[in-house]
Write a protein that holds these residues in place. Structure first.
Motif, PDB file in Angstrom:
ATOM      1  N   CYS A 170       4.668   0.088  13.261  1.00  0.00           N
ATOM      2  CA  CYS A 170       6.003   0.479  12.306  1.00  0.00           C
ATOM      3  C   CYS A 170       6.522   1.143  12.677  1.00  0.00           C
ATOM      4  CB  CYS A 170       5.342   1.094  10.663  1.00  0.00           C
ATOM      5  SG  CYS A 170       4.292  -0.511   9.756  1.00  0.00           S
ATOM      6  N   TYR A 197       0.216  -7.184   8.439  1.00  0.00           N
ATOM      7  CA  TYR A 197       1.879  -6.608   9.191  1.00  0.00           C
ATOM      8  C   TYR A 197       2.283  -7.700  10.524  1.00  0.00           C
ATOM      9  CZ  TYR A 197       0.010  -1.843   7.411  1.00  0.00           C
ATOM     10  OH  TYR A 197      -0.114  -1.642   6.969  1.00  0.00           O
ATOM     11  N   CYS A 201       5.715  -3.061   6.729  1.00  0.00           N
ATOM     12  CA  CYS A 201       6.319  -1.909   7.406  1.00  0.00           C
ATOM     13  C   CYS A 201       7.739  -1.684   6.747  1.00  0.00           C
ATOM     14  CB  CYS A 201       6.723  -1.971   8.727  1.00  0.00           C
ATOM     15  SG  CYS A 201       5.252  -1.940   9.955  1.00  0.00           S
ATOM     16  N   GLY A 347       0.598   6.660  10.392  1.00  0.00           N
ATOM     17  CA  GLY A 347       1.225   4.528   9.871  1.00  0.00           C
ATOM     18  C   GLY A 347      -0.891   4.257   8.717  1.00  0.00           C
ATOM     19  N   ARG A 386       1.719  -1.970   2.105  1.00  0.00           N
ATOM     20  CA  ARG A 386       2.855  -1.349   2.248  1.00  0.00           C
ATOM     21  C   ARG A 386       3.285   0.054   2.068  1.00  0.00           C
ATOM     22  NH1 ARG A 386       9.185  -4.966   1.834  1.00  0.00           N
ATOM     23  NH2 ARG A 386      10.033  -3.398   3.078  1.00  0.00           N
TER      24      ARG A 386
END
Length: 396
Positions: A170, A197, A201, A347, A386
């Motif tokens: 991301c 993914y 992101c 993340g 997300r």
């Protein structure tokens, strides 16, 4: 379980042109072009009077490319190879008869193919034939490939694949957005609600597939990552096996490439808009066919997002630029200027306890034609939620 959404055979007025092509419905010189219904739906000839993508570079991160295909000669810029040699290049996962260059060649053709024959009237012509392709073969190395694309002139990055989340997944997309590069990613074709993914992101425009009648594919992954729909059913595509190879392809990969092509048109006409403002033009002009309108969906809908793209209105309608971030979830703060190493990011958990099936796939979906049905590359996908920015959401 996903609810089935029935669509009648009538086409809503928002889907322009004759969408289900019939014999004599086009003056194209060969069957491939005759079957290329998205160009008819988008009224491409009229579009190209306004923009062709000239001067725009679209990076395609994919399995490989046949740069000599008759519909793509001269369309490729020098790229770089990010296949991960320690894990192979994905060729071991190919089905019999498949070529490692098939998927990337198909995406490049949908975006910037110029066709061949008299006046380019035969074969595959892309939505943005004036654009150039920055080819970046990659296998389980999407973050590094993304940063390379940004640093080597990409205006748009096409991500028709899914892969395991790593520390820089991301953050590399954040880096792209911060540099003004639009990122377009496929939602995948498992027909489930789990996240994956790179589409999960912030900053990535999530794309699913729609057919000639405006019906979203039942194979689309359905969750809040799906922002827009684009043609992805029965799409003739250039293949990598030879300079004259074609097949018909289904899936969110092709749909993603069409959105990347639409973005290339917008980038030519509106070069100073931010990625969020480009997304805003696509969102504000997205459409629904009559049956979906009758359902009074609350948009964005997990199956339809904001609707299917309409490049003509996106190019021509008087739409205020709006806030730089646009209507979709965007990354917050400053992007790391160098790759984030494992353990240094904050993340999502790269191995969330969701128990989902793990695989890496190029989101081509089902394949109809001479070659076998299946994805081009299989590996590991991590499904995770997300990240949403605090102020995200639709705006008017």
């Amino acid at each position: 379980m996903r609810a089935t959404r029935t669509v009648h055979a009538t086409v809503g007025a928002t889907l322009t042109g004759v969408l289900l092509l019939t014999a004599g419905g086009t003056a194209a010189a060969d069957q491939v072009r005759k079957d290329l219904w998205p160009l008819e739906a988008f009224e491409a000839q009229a579009l190209w009077q306004k923009a062709t993508g000239k001067g725009v570079t679209v990076a395609v991160l994919d399995s490989g490319f046949r740069t000599t295909h008759q519909d793509l000669t001269g369309q490729f810029l020098p790229g770089a190879d990010f296949t991960n040699t320690s894990q192979g290049d994905g060729s071991k996962d190919l089905a019999p008869g498949q070529d490692l260059r098939d998927h990337g060649t198909a995406m490049a053709g949908i975006i910037a193919g110029h066709g061949h024959g008299p006046g380019g009237s035969e074969g595959v012509k892309g939505l943005a034939p004036g654009a150039k392709i920055l080819p970046i073969p990659q296998y389980k190395n999407g973050a590094a490939a993304t940063r390379y694309a940004v640093d080597h002139g990409a205006d748009v990055i096409n991500m028709s694949y899914g892969e395991t989340f790593v520390a820089d997944t991301c953050e590399s997309i954040h880096y792209a957005i911060e540099k003004g590069v639009v990122v377009v990613a496929a939602v995948g074709n498992d027909g489930w609600s789990q996240r994956s993914y790179p589409v999960g992101c912030p900053g990535a425009i999530g794309v699913g597939s729609v057919d000639q009648y405006g019906k979203a594919s039942d194979d689309n992954n359905f969750n809040s990552d799906l922002d827009l729909l684009a043609p992805g059913v029965k799409i003739p595509a250039a293949m990598g096996g030879s300079d004259t190879a074609y097949r018909t392809e289904d899936g969110s990969s092709a749909a993603t490439a069409y959105v990347s092509g639409a973005v290339a048109l917008l980038k030519e006409k509106f070069p100073h808009l931010t990625p969020g403002q480009i997304a805003n033009r696509l969102v504000k002009t997205a459409g629904l066919a009559g049956p979906q309108k009758a359902m009074h969906l609350k948009l964005p809908d997990v199956h339809y997002g904001y609707g299917f793209i309409q490049p003509g209105p996106a190019l021509t309608r008087d739409i205020p630029a709006g806030p730089a971030q646009g209507p979709l979830p965007m990354p917050q703060g400053k992007a790391p200027q160098t790759a984030v190493v494992p353990g240094a990011d904050k993340g999502p958990d790269p191995d969330p306890p969701m128990g989902g099936k793990e695989k890496l796939m190029l989101f081509g979906g089902g394949v109809v034609g001479l070659l076998a049905i299946g994805a081009i590359v299989t590996g590991a996908v991590t499904s995770a939620r997300r990240r949403k920015s605090g102020g995200s959401g639709a705006w008017s």
